[in-house]
Every structure is written in C-alpha cells, then in structure tokens.
Design an enzyme around this catalytic site. Structure first.
Site, PDB file in Angstrom:
ATOM      1  N   THR A 355       0.839  -1.207   0.000  1.00 16.15           N
ATOM      2  CA  THR A 355       0.000   0.000   0.000  1.00 16.15           C
ATOM      3  C   THR A 355       0.870   1.252   0.000  1.00 16.15           C
ATOM      4  O   THR A 355       0.600   2.213  -0.727  1.00 16.15           O
ATOM      5  CB  THR A 355      -0.927  -0.002   1.242  1.00 16.15           C
ATOM      6  N   ASP A 374      -7.873  -5.797  -0.720  1.00 21.34           N
ATOM      7  CA  ASP A 374      -8.511  -5.791   0.607  1.00 21.34           C
ATOM      8  C   ASP A 374      -9.969  -5.354   0.557  1.00 21.34           C
ATOM      9  O   ASP A 374     -10.759  -5.723   1.427  1.00 21.34           O
ATOM     10  CB  ASP A 374      -7.771  -4.821   1.542  1.00 21.34           C
ATOM     11  N   ARG A 474       5.606  -5.811  11.836  1.00 26.95           N
ATOM     12  CA  ARG A 474       4.765  -4.806  11.181  1.00 26.95           C
ATOM     13  C   ARG A 474       3.289  -5.129  11.381  1.00 26.95           C
ATOM     14  O   ARG A 474       2.467  -4.261  11.625  1.00 26.95           O
ATOM     15  CB  ARG A 474       5.067  -4.754   9.675  1.00 26.95           C
TER      16      ARG A 474
HETATM   17  N1  LIG Z   1      10.062   0.042   2.899  1.00 29.31           N
HETATM   18  C1  LIG Z   1       9.572   0.046   4.125  1.00 29.31           C
HETATM   19  N2  LIG Z   1      10.395   0.036   5.177  1.00 29.31           N
HETATM   20  C2  LIG Z   1       9.898   0.001   6.442  1.00 29.31           C
HETATM   21  N3  LIG Z   1       8.597   0.010   6.748  1.00 29.31           N
HETATM   22  C3  LIG Z   1       7.728   0.018   5.730  1.00 29.31           C
HETATM   23  C4  LIG Z   1       8.160   0.032   4.382  1.00 29.31           C
HETATM   24  N4  LIG Z   1       7.062   0.032   3.597  1.00 29.31           N
HETATM   25  C5  LIG Z   1       5.998   0.014   4.434  1.00 29.31           C
HETATM   26  N5  LIG Z   1       6.399   0.010   5.709  1.00 29.31           N
HETATM   27  C6  LIG Z   1       5.543  -0.036   6.899  1.00 29.31           C
HETATM   28  O1  LIG Z   1       5.043  -1.361   7.008  1.00 29.31           O
HETATM   29  C7  LIG Z   1       3.687  -1.355   7.429  1.00 29.31           C
HETATM   30  C8  LIG Z   1       2.842  -2.048   6.375  1.00 29.31           C
HETATM   31  O2  LIG Z   1       2.907  -1.328   5.172  1.00 29.31           O
HETATM   32  P1  LIG Z   1       1.790  -1.450   4.082  1.00 29.31           P
HETATM   33  O3  LIG Z   1       2.217  -0.638   2.939  1.00 29.31           O
HETATM   34  O4  LIG Z   1       0.456  -1.126   4.663  1.00 29.31           O
HETATM   35  O5  LIG Z   1       1.864  -3.003   3.768  1.00 29.31           O
HETATM   36  P2  LIG Z   1       0.882  -3.959   2.919  1.00 29.31           P
HETATM   37  O6  LIG Z   1      -0.034  -3.079   2.123  1.00 29.31           O
HETATM   38  O7  LIG Z   1       1.795  -4.775   2.086  1.00 29.31           O
HETATM   39  O8  LIG Z   1       0.164  -4.775   3.915  1.00 29.31           O
HETATM   40  C9  LIG Z   1       3.334   0.119   7.603  1.00 29.31           C
HETATM   41  O9  LIG Z   1       3.495   0.427   8.968  1.00 29.31           O
HETATM   42  C10 LIG Z   1       4.337   0.847   6.767  1.00 29.31           C
HETATM   43  O10 LIG Z   1       4.597   2.131   7.243  1.00 29.31           O
HETATM   44  N1  LIG Z   2      -9.552  -5.913   5.306  1.00 29.64           N
HETATM   45  C1  LIG Z   2     -10.209  -6.783   6.064  1.00 29.64           C
HETATM   46  O1  LIG Z   2     -11.421  -6.751   6.179  1.00 29.64           O
HETATM   47  C2  LIG Z   2      -9.415  -7.822   6.778  1.00 29.64           C
HETATM   48  C3  LIG Z   2     -10.029  -8.545   7.785  1.00 29.64           C
HETATM   49  C4  LIG Z   2      -9.296  -9.507   8.429  1.00 29.64           C
HETATM   50  C5  LIG Z   2      -7.997  -9.761   8.056  1.00 29.64           C
HETATM   51  N2  LIG Z   2      -7.423  -9.061   7.087  1.00 29.64           N
HETATM   52  C6  LIG Z   2      -6.036  -9.349   6.705  1.00 29.64           C
HETATM   53  O2  LIG Z   2      -5.615  -8.559   5.649  1.00 29.64           O
HETATM   54  C7  LIG Z   2      -4.441  -9.170   5.156  1.00 29.64           C
HETATM   55  C8  LIG Z   2      -4.172  -8.755   3.752  1.00 29.64           C
HETATM   56  O3  LIG Z   2      -4.008  -7.371   3.667  1.00 29.64           O
HETATM   57  P1  LIG Z   2      -2.563  -6.699   3.659  1.00 29.64           P
HETATM   58  O4  LIG Z   2      -1.794  -7.364   2.588  1.00 29.64           O
HETATM   59  O5  LIG Z   2      -2.864  -5.277   3.368  1.00 29.64           O
HETATM   60  O6  LIG Z   2      -1.968  -6.888   4.993  1.00 29.64           O
HETATM   61  C9  LIG Z   2      -4.668 -10.632   5.272  1.00 29.64           C
HETATM   62  O7  LIG Z   2      -3.504 -11.227   5.820  1.00 29.64           O
HETATM   63  C10 LIG Z   2      -5.855 -10.746   6.225  1.00 29.64           C
HETATM   64  O8  LIG Z   2      -5.582 -11.614   7.288  1.00 29.64           O
HETATM   65  C11 LIG Z   2      -8.108  -8.086   6.446  1.00 29.64           C
END
Ligand SMILES: Nc1ncnc2c1ncn2[C@@H]1O[C@H](COP(=O)(O)OP(=O)(O)O)[C@@H](O)[C@H]1O
Ligand SMILES: NC(=O)c1ccc[n+]([C@@H]2O[C@H](COP(=O)(O)O)[C@@H](O)[C@H]2O)c1
Length: 539
Positions: A355, A374, A474
């Site tokens: 993201t 998501d 994270r």
């Molecule tokens: N390159 C990076 N280095 C360190 N932390 C990061 C980096 N990219 C994202 N984060 C942090 O990791 C967490 C998850 O990031 P996010 O972009 O929401 O991950 P995803 O969408 O893959 O689940 C957030 O707290 C974000 O600020």
């Molecule tokens: N967005 C939702 O409604 C929801 C609910 C429960 C778990 N999750 C989690 O979201 C994760 C995937 O999203 P991210 O890649 O942004 O972390 C999955 O690992 C899942 O367990 C999302």
C-alpha cells in the site's frame, strides 16, 4: 473442557468405548504410607479399599453400572455443545483430510489407545468423610478439618456432584491435584480463570492408573463446581504433556458428562495453549458435530506471550515444564524461520509495503487508478472457521475474486470512465480512451498471483518480500477492520503465505521480486522507473 469436547466428537466418530466392569482395576495396595487420621466406620473397614466411587449407597454387591447414554450429537438442549445451526447442508460433512496438518514431534495419536476406559464398581462403603485435609494444591483448601476421615490409611472427601454423592480418594490423587488450579479472575466480577495443566496428569503406565484417573476426575469436576461462581474460562495448558499422560477418551468423556448445564453455559472461553496436532485434528473431524456456539468458545493460543495478551496472568501458575516447552518452541521456530528466510525475503506478503508503494505510485503516474484487493474481502460472517480454529481470511475463498476481476475488466474496457467514476483526474481533454493517452491501473493485494484469470492480465508483476520477524512486527502494529485474534499470524497468516507463495512459484508465474526491507524511496524509485520505461516503450 475443550479437549473433552473435541475428544468426545472423535469418539462418536470412530472410537468404541466399553462400559463394563469385567476388567476392573486391580485393588489398590493396602498400605498407603499415610497415617490414619480417624476411625474408620464399619463400612469403611473393608479388606480392600474401594477402587471406585459409591453411587447407590452402602450395598456391597458388585454390579455393573451402565454409563448413561450420552449421544452428544442428539442432544440439543440448552448448554449443549450442539445447536440447530449446524449441518445445514450436506457439504458441511465434507472433511478434506489433505487440509489437516500432519503431526509435529510434540504431537501424538498414541494416547488414543492408552486404555483409559473407565470402569465402575460400587462395592464400596458409603463415604462419610467430608472436608478432608488436602495439600497446597488442594483447591478445596479445607485441610485438617476434623470432619475428615481416613480409612485404610487413606483420606477421603465426599463431594456432591449433581445430586449424587461421590467419594474422592485424596491420598491417591495428591500428586496430581495440580492439574487444576485457580488462575485468578478476569473482567469485572467473579469471572474465574481455571487453569488445567495436562502435564500434571498421571502416567498411564501406573498400576493404579484407572483408579487415580477416576478419582482425579471427580476432583476436577468438583473443583470446577466450587471455583466457578459466575462466568469462567478454562485455560488448557496442553504443552509439555508426554503422550503417556494425555487423558484418555473415556476420562474426557466422563468429564464432559459430569459438567452440569450451569458450568457448560457459564464457560465463556476455552483457551487451548500450545495446541497439538491431535486437538486441532479432532476439532476438524468433529466440525459437523460441534455447534458454532461451542467452536466460538475455543481459542488457540500458540505462545504464552499471546496468552498474556488475553488474560491477567498474575495468578496463573504456569508449570516449569510448560515454560521450558515454550522456550524450546520459540527457539525451534526461530531456526525454521531463518532457514526459510532465503525464500521468504523475496515473497510478497502482508505488510510487505504494497500500500505504501502503491500510494506513492498513483500520485506520480498519470491517469492512474488503483484497485485494492482488501476491498474485496467477503463479510466477516461469511469467512469460514478453519480446523485451526481461526477465521480463514488468507485464502482465495474469503475474497470476491470474480468481482475484483470484473472491476479490472471494467477499467480495461473504459479507463476514462473508470477513472471518473473513481474520482481520478484524467489528462485534460480526454473523454474516451485514445491510443495517445496513457492509463495505468495498479492492483495491490496479498493474493493476486494465485488467481489465474487475473494474473494473465498484468503487464508488470511485483512481489514484495519481508522476512518472518519483520512481517510479524509490522503486522502487530496494524489495525485491520477485523482485528487479528492472538495467534492468527503464526497459526494462519504466515502458513497461508508460505503455501500460496509455493503455489505461485510452482505455477511458473513471472514476477519481479522486491526486497521489502529496502527503504520506501528505493522501492519506489525502482518500480517507478520500470513503469516509466514500460510506458515509453508502449507509446
Ligand atoms: N520500505 C519500508 N520500510 C519500512 N517500513 C515500511 C516500508 N514500507 C511500508 N512500511 C511499513 O510497514 C507497514 C505495512 O505497510 P503497508 O504498505 O500497509 O503493507 P501492505 O499493504 O503490504 O500490507 C506500515 O506500517 C508501513 O509504514
Ligand atoms: N480488510 C479486512 O477486512 C481484513 C479482515 C481480516 C484480516 N485481514 C487481513 O488482511 C491481510 C491482507 O491485507 P494486507 O496485505 O494489506 O496486509 C490478510 O492477511 C488478512 O488476514 C483483512
């Protein structure tokens, strides 16, 4: 108890239990090593001590007690683990054995056959001793009262369970009384935490095993009656229990049977700490027979740290062997994670930074729309609960993938319209897509490359990877619409990630791996440059 419930279901499936007194446990040794504390009553002065408990009074006639029929699957009464809301469709009966995990080194099925059937005999005299002395582990805390009596060097306590009086041979169960302890309270009021430490159960190879278990089980049940005033939870410590100490099916079945309706109803949570493969498998197999209501009470907790997040631990006594077990598991898990790191570092995974990267790209790229996977999660009540006890969020079935695909196709058909519908500013003058206009759609998600119809549509595919520790860190700071229950990461998220990554790699899909440990700027620059070049080549 959760294990009880689970085992019962299993028993209904394929375990035959015999209720007869033919193989009655051998009489106990006369000598107990314990000083007699009172004058035995006439009836108590029998040549051999009782090897089971009296239900009908003082008659000595040996007779077979027929165990009350407990056909759990037919009992839909209040407080039953069953309800009307199961077995809606024949599909519910489908059990995919392939989905069931294989046991690890700490699991065993052997205890299934440890011969723990309970036999009953009532040739014992009526017990008269009440409030018998106990030791520090004795939850009754009534040590040393003169009401107590000792016969044949034994100490007896009479308890009333349901409407029946039972006698407990305290002397024999003394070393095992620690199986059940009071772990303090949670929430408001007198909501008790009952801790059941399976590691303190007796070895099944003891000569008097059946007799001990019989008495121990009465002790456990009566302790529950005593300790539980309002709602309560059971913390079942499963770790560090050698298979020879695992409770047998018969014992568990009786525990379940003897827990009265009030206790069943007031049980608000059953936390299984360090769940073994066996417990999880039994629940998987039993799913059609267990009510959703009951399933929802069971919570698996894989570490003591997770347990701490759930309940106040101040008064919860964790046996040393369980602490040691935990330590060993943490060490082993760390070693395994390090082994996998080579592969995992190149994985796209939850919290890999998708993201974050996407948000920067869409700001920088012209006519750029975004689709977040998501947003396609099904509603919470449609998410299946797996055999691991967790809601299965991280599987394709929990996502409306067809809807996601339609959305992408809608963009492909008319990106301008799509952009406008989604509030994305398009290049001035564009009303319809033209070959001069460049439009970009970024799709970000954790499970995109396992859905073939979608994979084929991408021009560029990236896969962000972070190692286990960083991913877990994270994730622990992240707030999802539905918060992660304790243990979800290790119990579901990470195993699913490894599974899907392997499937993706096996399918041969072509992705560019990105190291999610790189800085946000580095990642952005790398991807932006790629897309930029791609767009230049297209135009
Ligand atoms: N390159 C990076 N280095 C360190 N932390 C990061 C980096 N990219 C994202 N984060 C942090 O990791 C967490 C998850 O990031 P996010 O972009 O929401 O991950 P995803 O969408 O893959 O689940 C957030 O707290 C974000 O600020
Ligand atoms: N967005 C939702 O409604 C929801 C609910 C429960 C778990 N999750 C989690 O979201 C994760 C995937 O999203 P991210 O890649 O942004 O972390 C999955 O690992 C899942 O367990 C999302």
């Amino acid at each position: 108890m959760g294990t009880t419930e689970a085992t019962l279901r299993m028993e209904n499936v394929d375990v035959k239990e015999e209720w007869q007194d033919e193989d009655f446990p051998r009489p106990l040794p006369e000598e107990t090593g314990m000083e007699s504390l009172g004058s035995p009553t006439e009836d108590e002065n029998t040549s051999s001590p009782p090897n089971t408990l009296n239900f009908n009074g003082a008659h000595r006639k040996r007779k077979t007690l027929v165990a009350p029929e407990i056909n759990i699957s037919l009992d839909q009464s209040e407080g039953s683990i069953l309800s009307d809301d199961f077995l809606d469709t024949p599909d519910d009966l489908d059990i995919n054995v392939d989905d069931i995990e294989t046991p690890d080194e700490t699991d065993s099925l052997e205890f299934l056959g440890n011969g723990n059937e309970l036999e009953w005999e009532d040739d014992t005299p009526v017990a008269t001793a009440k409030n018998m002395p106990g030791d520090s582990a004795d939850l009754f805390g009534d040590g040393g009262t003169e009401d107590g009596s000792a016969t044949n060097g034994r100490l007896w306590r009479t308890v009333i369970i349901g409407e029946q009086e039972h006698r407990i041979d305290l002397q024999m169960i003394k070393p095992y009384m620690r199986v059940v302890t009071h772990g303090g309270y949670y929430g408001e009021g007198l909501n008790a935490i009952i801790v059941f430490a399976a590691c303190y159960l007796p070895d099944s190879n003891l000569a008097d095993y059946h007799y001990i278990m019989e008495n121990l089980f009465l002790y456990v049940i009566s302790s529950l009656e005593l300790l539980v005033a309002e709602d309560y939870m059971i913390v079942y410590l499963n770790g560090a229990t050698p298979r020879r100490r695992m409770p047998g099916l018969g014992w568990l079945k009786k525990c379940y049977q003897m827990i009265d309706r009030r206790l069943r109803k007031n049980l608000k949570a059953l936390i299984i700490v360090h769940p073994s493969w066996f417990i999880r498998t039994v629940l998987a197999i039993s799913r059609p027979f267990i009510s959703v209501k009951f399933i929802n009470k069971i919570q698996y907790v894989h570490t003591l740290e997770e347990l701490e997040q759930l309940i106040p631990m101040e008064h919860v006594q964790i046996p040393d062997c369980v602490l040691q077990y935990e330590e060993e598991r943490i060490k082993a898990r760390k070693e395994r994670a390090e082994e996998k790191q080579d592969m995992a570092e190149r994985e796209s995974v939850t919290n890999g930074g998708k993201t974050t990267l996407t948000n920067r790209l869409i700001k920088a790229l012209p006519n750029c729309c975004v689709v977040h996977q998501d947003d396609f999660f099904k509603p919470q009540d449609q998410i299946q609960v797996g055999e691991d006890g967790f809601k299965q969020w991280d599987v394709l079935e929990s996502l409306e993938m067809e809807a996601l695909l339609s959305t992408v196709q809608a963009w492909r058909e008319n990106p301008v319209k799509f952009a406008r519908c989604h509030g994305v500013a398009v290049t001035a003058g564009s009303t319809e897509p033209t070959c001069q206009d460049v439009h970009v759609l970024v799709i970000e998600g954790f499970l995109l490359y396992n859905y073939k119809p979608l994979t084929e549509l991408f021009d560029l595919r990236y896969y962000l990877a972070v190692p286990y520790d960083e991913c877990k860190r994270r994730r622990s700071t992240r707030n999802y619409t539905v918060p992660d229950p304790p243990g979800l990461f290790d119990g579901h998220v990470w195993p699913m990630y490894l599974k899907h990554r392997k499937e993706m790699e096996d399918s041969g899909v072509d992705v560019v791996y990105l190291d999610g440990l790189k800085s946000r700027d580095e990642l952005y620059n790398q991807v932006f440059e790629d897309i930029h070049n791609k767009l230049l080549n297209c135009s």
